[in-house]
Write a protein that holds these residues in place. Structure first.
Motif, PDB file in Angstrom:
ATOM      1  N   GLU A  11      11.558   1.160   1.301  1.00  0.00           N
ATOM      2  CA  GLU A  11      11.843   0.958  -0.121  1.00  0.00           C
ATOM      3  C   GLU A  11      10.687   1.437  -0.994  1.00  0.00           C
ATOM      4  O   GLU A  11      10.890   1.954  -2.096  1.00  0.00           O
ATOM      5  CB  GLU A  11      12.142  -0.516  -0.379  1.00  0.00           C
ATOM      6  CG  GLU A  11      12.577  -0.817  -1.805  1.00  0.00           C
ATOM      7  CD  GLU A  11      12.927  -2.283  -2.006  1.00  0.00           C
ATOM      8  OE1 GLU A  11      13.090  -2.693  -3.170  1.00  0.00           O
ATOM      9  OE2 GLU A  11      13.029  -3.018  -1.004  1.00  0.00           O
ATOM     10  N   GLU A  12       9.450   1.276  -0.485  1.00  0.00           N
ATOM     11  CA  GLU A  12       8.271   1.680  -1.257  1.00  0.00           C
ATOM     12  C   GLU A  12       8.004   3.185  -1.201  1.00  0.00           C
ATOM     13  O   GLU A  12       7.171   3.686  -1.959  1.00  0.00           O
ATOM     14  CB  GLU A  12       7.035   0.929  -0.746  1.00  0.00           C
ATOM     15  CG  GLU A  12       7.047  -0.554  -1.090  1.00  0.00           C
ATOM     16  CD  GLU A  12       5.773  -1.266  -0.673  1.00  0.00           C
ATOM     17  OE1 GLU A  12       4.772  -0.574  -0.391  1.00  0.00           O
ATOM     18  OE2 GLU A  12       5.766  -2.505  -0.634  1.00  0.00           O
ATOM     19  N   GLY A  13       8.680   3.892  -0.295  1.00  0.00           N
ATOM     20  CA  GLY A  13       8.519   5.342  -0.272  1.00  0.00           C
ATOM     21  C   GLY A  13       8.074   5.949   1.037  1.00  0.00           C
ATOM     22  O   GLY A  13       7.770   7.143   1.084  1.00  0.00           O
ATOM     23  N   ALA A  14       8.032   5.181   2.125  1.00  0.00           N
ATOM     24  CA  ALA A  14       7.672   5.748   3.427  1.00  0.00           C
ATOM     25  C   ALA A  14       8.765   6.694   3.910  1.00  0.00           C
ATOM     26  O   ALA A  14       9.957   6.429   3.739  1.00  0.00           O
ATOM     27  CB  ALA A  14       7.447   4.641   4.450  1.00  0.00           C
ATOM     28  N   ARG A  42       0.809  -1.220   0.000  1.00  0.00           N
ATOM     29  CA  ARG A  42       0.000   0.000   0.000  1.00  0.00           C
ATOM     30  C   ARG A  42       0.837   1.262   0.000  1.00  0.00           C
ATOM     31  O   ARG A  42       0.437   2.275  -0.563  1.00  0.00           O
ATOM     32  CB  ARG A  42      -1.010  -0.009   1.148  1.00  0.00           C
ATOM     33  CG  ARG A  42      -0.528   0.550   2.485  1.00  0.00           C
ATOM     34  CD  ARG A  42       0.115  -0.467   3.309  1.00  0.00           C
ATOM     35  NE  ARG A  42       0.078  -0.067   4.728  1.00  0.00           N
ATOM     36  CZ  ARG A  42       1.015  -0.383   5.583  1.00  0.00           C
ATOM     37  NH1 ARG A  42       2.056  -1.098   5.181  1.00  0.00           N
ATOM     38  NH2 ARG A  42       0.935  -0.027   6.839  1.00  0.00           N
ATOM     39  N   VAL A  43       2.031   1.243   0.584  1.00  0.00           N
ATOM     40  CA  VAL A  43       2.853   2.451   0.580  1.00  0.00           C
ATOM     41  C   VAL A  43       3.229   2.840  -0.845  1.00  0.00           C
ATOM     42  O   VAL A  43       3.172   4.013  -1.217  1.00  0.00           O
ATOM     43  CB  VAL A  43       4.114   2.261   1.447  1.00  0.00           C
ATOM     44  CG1 VAL A  43       5.061   3.448   1.306  1.00  0.00           C
ATOM     45  CG2 VAL A  43       3.731   2.067   2.912  1.00  0.00           C
ATOM     46  N   LYS A  44       3.570   1.861  -1.655  1.00  0.00           N
ATOM     47  CA  LYS A  44       3.962   2.124  -3.047  1.00  0.00           C
ATOM     48  C   LYS A  44       2.826   2.772  -3.837  1.00  0.00           C
ATOM     49  O   LYS A  44       3.023   3.784  -4.513  1.00  0.00           O
ATOM     50  CB  LYS A  44       4.397   0.825  -3.725  1.00  0.00           C
ATOM     51  CG  LYS A  44       4.863   0.987  -5.171  1.00  0.00           C
ATOM     52  CD  LYS A  44       5.348  -0.355  -5.725  1.00  0.00           C
ATOM     53  CE  LYS A  44       5.931  -0.204  -7.123  1.00  0.00           C
ATOM     54  NZ  LYS A  44       4.897   0.146  -8.113  1.00  0.00           N
ATOM     55  N   VAL A  45       1.626   2.205  -3.729  1.00  0.00           N
ATOM     56  CA  VAL A  45       0.529   2.744  -4.533  1.00  0.00           C
ATOM     57  C   VAL A  45       0.065   4.095  -3.987  1.00  0.00           C
ATOM     58  O   VAL A  45      -0.348   4.970  -4.764  1.00  0.00           O
ATOM     59  CB  VAL A  45      -0.654   1.748  -4.628  1.00  0.00           C
ATOM     60  CG1 VAL A  45      -0.229   0.463  -5.311  1.00  0.00           C
ATOM     61  CG2 VAL A  45      -1.260   1.452  -3.274  1.00  0.00           C
ATOM     62  N   ILE A  46       0.139   4.291  -2.688  1.00  0.00           N
ATOM     63  CA  ILE A  46      -0.221   5.591  -2.115  1.00  0.00           C
ATOM     64  C   ILE A  46       0.786   6.651  -2.544  1.00  0.00           C
ATOM     65  O   ILE A  46       0.416   7.770  -2.911  1.00  0.00           O
ATOM     66  CB  ILE A  46      -0.326   5.500  -0.582  1.00  0.00           C
ATOM     67  CG1 ILE A  46      -1.576   4.706  -0.188  1.00  0.00           C
ATOM     68  CG2 ILE A  46      -0.368   6.891   0.051  1.00  0.00           C
ATOM     69  CD1 ILE A  46      -1.675   4.385   1.296  1.00  0.00           C
TER      70      ILE A  46
END
Length: 321
Positions: free
Chosen positions: A235-238, A167-171
């Protein structure tokens, strides 16, 4: 002879060598906003905490600003709930309207928007369901939509707490595509399936109507998994990673802190708060001393940010000190 007691001889000396301190800037205060008018509902399982309707929230806002707390975490409680949590991503939903109200009254107050479907769904789970199974990938577009809606309302930080994979990546992608490249994500990265959440479910009306959340929240026995969750979210953007609960998971905070330089938030959750309050109300403990010791323990373990229902009390105690 090495006399360590020389460093403890009086308060001035102890302060001089003190390694860890609590500041108001470390604290985030969770709030509950409910649909309706002229509402200030006490939460019986959380003494001193209330649900407010938007028109009554200004009195609490004055208290928050008055003691010098600079950040809040907002949870909205809608009147209408459905299978898909549609009020979560409605631009006129309770949380979006509350954020606009708060930013109008206190533009410098940092507003963190919790992103999850559980308060908005009729079944109380954090994602879409099919045959009583929580659907991961099908939930992600709704979390993205909710995040953009909260950003449009004026939220300063988006805090996904649902524990859906990816969910972090898509958000992050959704925020970037909608002009919010500078908006921070504070991810509930290691959120355990804990027994410490019960009072919160009273406050947020978010208890699941069937089963539990063990298929998507973390097993309390696991620490290596928590490290993987945190590193994956980074890694996903947090921008900030969160560990929840705090007191029973100080070892997790420490281990994650050893693995990354990213800021760590710890959520001192409702059950942890309520146990201290109950013991203090019975005269069994010194509330101020215990709470401040808990705050120091969380900070010492490696958290930079402490989300706590004790925030207003801690701020007042820091002023007294």
């Amino acid at each position: 002879m090495n006399r360590m007691r020389r460093l403890r001889v009086n308060e001035t000396m102890r302060s001089l060598v003190r390694e860890t301190s609590i500041e108001k800037s470390d604290l985030v205060y969770p709030i509950f906003i409910i649909e309706g008018h002229n509402i200030k509902n006490p939460i019986d399982s959380m003494p001193g905490i209330f649900q407010y309707s938007i028109d009554r929230f200004e009195e609490e806002l004055d208290r928050i600003i008055g003691v010098g707390i600079h950040a809040i975490l907002i949870f909205g409680i809608p009147e209408h709930k459905d299978e898909v949590g549609s009020q979560a991503y409605d631009d006129e939903g309770i949380t979006q309207r509350a954020i606009r109200f708060i930013k109008d009254k206190a533009p410098d107050l940092l507003v963190i928007a919790d992103v999850c479907l559980c308060e908005y769904t009729s079944h109380g789970h954090c994602g879409l369901i099919c045959d009583e199974k929580i659907m991961n990938d099908e939930t992600l577009p709704l979390l993205s939509k909710m995040s953009v809606s909260m950003a449009n309302a004026g939220a300063d930080i988006i805090a996904p707490s649902d524990m859906m994979d990816g969910r972090v990546k898509v958000i992050r992608e959704a925020l970037d595509e909608n002009g919010f490249k500078d908006l921070m994500i504070m991810s509930y990265s290691a959120k355990y399936a804990s027994g410490y959440y019960s009072p919160f479910r009273d406050a947020a009306h978010s208890a699941p109507s069937f089963g539990d959340r063990k298929t998507y929240q973390m097993d309390p026995a696991n620490i290596k998994e928590a490290i993987r969750e945190c590193l994956s979210d980074i890694e996903e953007g947090a921008d900030v990673i969160m560990i929840k609960p705090a007191l029973a998971y100080l070892d997790v905070i420490r281990e994650v802190s050893n693995r990354t330089d990213y800021p760590i938030a710890a959520y001192n959750v409702s059950g942890e708060y309520s146990m201290v309050k109950a013991a203090a109300m019975n005269g069994w403990i010194d509330e101020k001393r215990i709470v401040m010791e808990n705050m120091i323990g969380i900070k010492r373990a490696g958290a930079k940010i402490i989300i706590t229902y004790h925030a207003l009390d801690v701020a007042r105690w820091l002023d007294e000190k």
